[in-house]
Structure formats: C-alpha cells, structure tokens
Design a protein around this motif. Sequence first.
Motif, mmCIF file in Angstrom:
data_model
loop_
_atom_site.group_PDB
_atom_site.id
_atom_site.type_symbol
_atom_site.label_atom_id
_atom_site.label_comp_id
_atom_site.label_asym_id
_atom_site.label_seq_id
_atom_site.Cartn_x
_atom_site.Cartn_y
_atom_site.Cartn_z
ATOM 1 N N ALA A 1 0.839 -1.201 0.000
ATOM 2 C CA ALA A 1 0.000 0.000 0.000
ATOM 3 C C ALA A 1 0.875 1.253 0.000
ATOM 4 O O ALA A 1 0.628 2.189 -0.771
ATOM 5 C CB ALA A 1 -0.934 -0.012 1.197
ATOM 6 N N ALA A 2 1.883 1.275 0.844
ATOM 7 C CA ALA A 2 2.768 2.437 0.925
ATOM 8 C C ALA A 2 3.478 2.682 -0.410
ATOM 9 O O ALA A 2 3.619 3.828 -0.835
ATOM 10 C CB ALA A 2 3.790 2.248 2.047
ATOM 11 N N SER A 3 3.888 1.607 -1.075
ATOM 12 C CA SER A 3 4.597 1.765 -2.355
ATOM 13 C C SER A 3 3.690 2.348 -3.435
ATOM 14 O O SER A 3 4.174 2.938 -4.394
ATOM 15 C CB SER A 3 5.179 0.431 -2.822
ATOM 16 N N GLU A 4 2.377 2.210 -3.259
ATOM 17 C CA GLU A 4 1.418 2.783 -4.209
ATOM 18 C C GLU A 4 0.917 4.156 -3.757
ATOM 19 O O GLU A 4 0.065 4.746 -4.413
ATOM 20 C CB GLU A 4 0.201 1.858 -4.353
ATOM 21 N N GLY A 5 1.404 4.624 -2.614
ATOM 22 C CA GLY A 5 0.959 5.903 -2.099
ATOM 23 C C GLY A 5 -0.413 5.845 -1.443
ATOM 24 O O GLY A 5 -1.062 6.872 -1.268
ATOM 25 N N VAL A 6 -0.847 4.647 -1.069
ATOM 26 C CA VAL A 6 -2.142 4.466 -0.400
ATOM 27 C C VAL A 6 -1.895 4.473 1.101
ATOM 28 O O VAL A 6 -1.167 3.630 1.617
ATOM 29 C CB VAL A 6 -2.817 3.151 -0.854
ATOM 30 N N ARG A 7 -2.522 5.418 1.794
ATOM 31 C CA ARG A 7 -2.267 5.616 3.222
ATOM 32 C C ARG A 7 -3.171 4.810 4.144
ATOM 33 O O ARG A 7 -2.921 4.735 5.345
ATOM 34 C CB ARG A 7 -2.459 7.088 3.576
ATOM 35 N N ASN A 8 -4.233 4.221 3.614
ATOM 36 C CA ASN A 8 -5.225 3.647 4.522
ATOM 37 C C ASN A 8 -4.725 2.454 5.333
ATOM 38 O O ASN A 8 -5.209 2.211 6.430
ATOM 39 C CB ASN A 8 -6.548 3.353 3.818
ATOM 40 N N MET A 9 -3.732 1.733 4.847
ATOM 41 C CA MET A 9 -3.209 0.614 5.637
ATOM 42 C C MET A 9 -2.319 1.129 6.770
ATOM 43 O O MET A 9 -2.297 0.564 7.853
ATOM 44 C CB MET A 9 -2.454 -0.387 4.763
ATOM 45 N N ALA A 10 -1.605 2.234 6.536
ATOM 46 C CA ALA A 10 -0.835 2.853 7.616
ATOM 47 C C ALA A 10 -1.790 3.399 8.680
ATOM 48 O O ALA A 10 -1.521 3.280 9.882
ATOM 49 C CB ALA A 10 0.055 3.973 7.068
ATOM 50 N N LEU A 11 -2.917 3.950 8.245
ATOM 51 C CA LEU A 11 -3.920 4.427 9.194
ATOM 52 C C LEU A 11 -4.523 3.271 9.984
ATOM 53 O O LEU A 11 -4.777 3.401 11.186
ATOM 54 C CB LEU A 11 -5.013 5.212 8.465
ATOM 55 N N LEU A 12 -4.742 2.146 9.323
ATOM 56 C CA LEU A 12 -5.243 0.964 10.024
ATOM 57 C C LEU A 12 -4.231 0.502 11.072
ATOM 58 O O LEU A 12 -4.585 0.255 12.230
ATOM 59 C CB LEU A 12 -5.532 -0.179 9.036
ATOM 60 N N ALA A 13 -2.966 0.402 10.681
ATOM 61 C CA ALA A 13 -1.924 -0.038 11.614
ATOM 62 C C ALA A 13 -1.829 0.903 12.813
ATOM 63 O O ALA A 13 -1.720 0.455 13.962
ATOM 64 C CB ALA A 13 -0.574 -0.130 10.902
#
Length: 148
Positions: A22-34
């Motif tokens: 997710a981070a490599s695609e610039g998608v933040r929602n998994m970092a927000l989940l973590a």
Amino acid sequence: MIQLIRIIDDLPDGFDALLADAASEGVRNMALLAQGWADRCQRFDRDGEALLGALLAGELAGIGGLSVETAAAEPARRVRRFYVRPAFRRQGVARTLASALVQEALDQVDLLTCNAAASPAAAPFWEAQGFSPDASGPWTHVLRRSLG
C-alpha cells in the motif's frame, strides 16, 4: 479459493507485506489501520463493526473494514480501510471481500457509505458493486438497501 477471516485480536500474518505494498502505491489507509490498531482507537470491535482479511493460497491478499458511520442522519455503516495487494488483483479478492462487507452491513442497516478517493480505480470498483456517487457527507459513494 478465497478464504475470509474475521480479524479480532491481532492484525494477521502478512499484514506487513500488505502495508508495504500500500505504501509503495501511495495508499495511506493501511498505515492508518496499523496506527489505529496500535493506538487501540480503531479495532473494529464495536457493535456493527468488522474487520475481514482475505486469504488466497494462504497469503493475506486483502483487508477491509466495516465501521459505524457517525456522520449519517440515519443508522449507517461505512466500508473503510479496504485494500487488495497488487499481486492478488483481478482474481476476485476485492469483489469477494466487498460482497461480504456489504452483506454484513445491509443485514444491520439500510445505508452503507465509502470513500472512493484513494485511487483512480476505487470509484469504478465501488460503482460496480452497486454504490452510487454521493457527496452529501464525508464520503464519495453510498449504497442503499433496496426494498423488495
């Protein structure tokens, strides 16, 4: 075969790889989940909430959550923290995960929302699942249970 699991106590094995994708695609929602999980402020453990993982060939392929939509004028749920790893796309993972979340939500309430702004593919995906564009709240799309 896609296996869905309910995530309760710990984020599942393979979450780190999903987070990195997710981070490599610039998608933040998994970092927000973590972060929400670590802070214990978003565990999807209240009534009406759920966090599901999708496994394909034993690997965590995707994840998606269902939470109470507090901004709606009626009881509603929101699909959130939804992500499928690139290596598992176009294999039915997202559709299976979304279908389970939609079913669970509409068994409880008449209105389901989501924010499809995370990627260019998100809006067409959610619209294919029956959602309609709607900007009347802090969401981009809604799905209403059909009467009949």
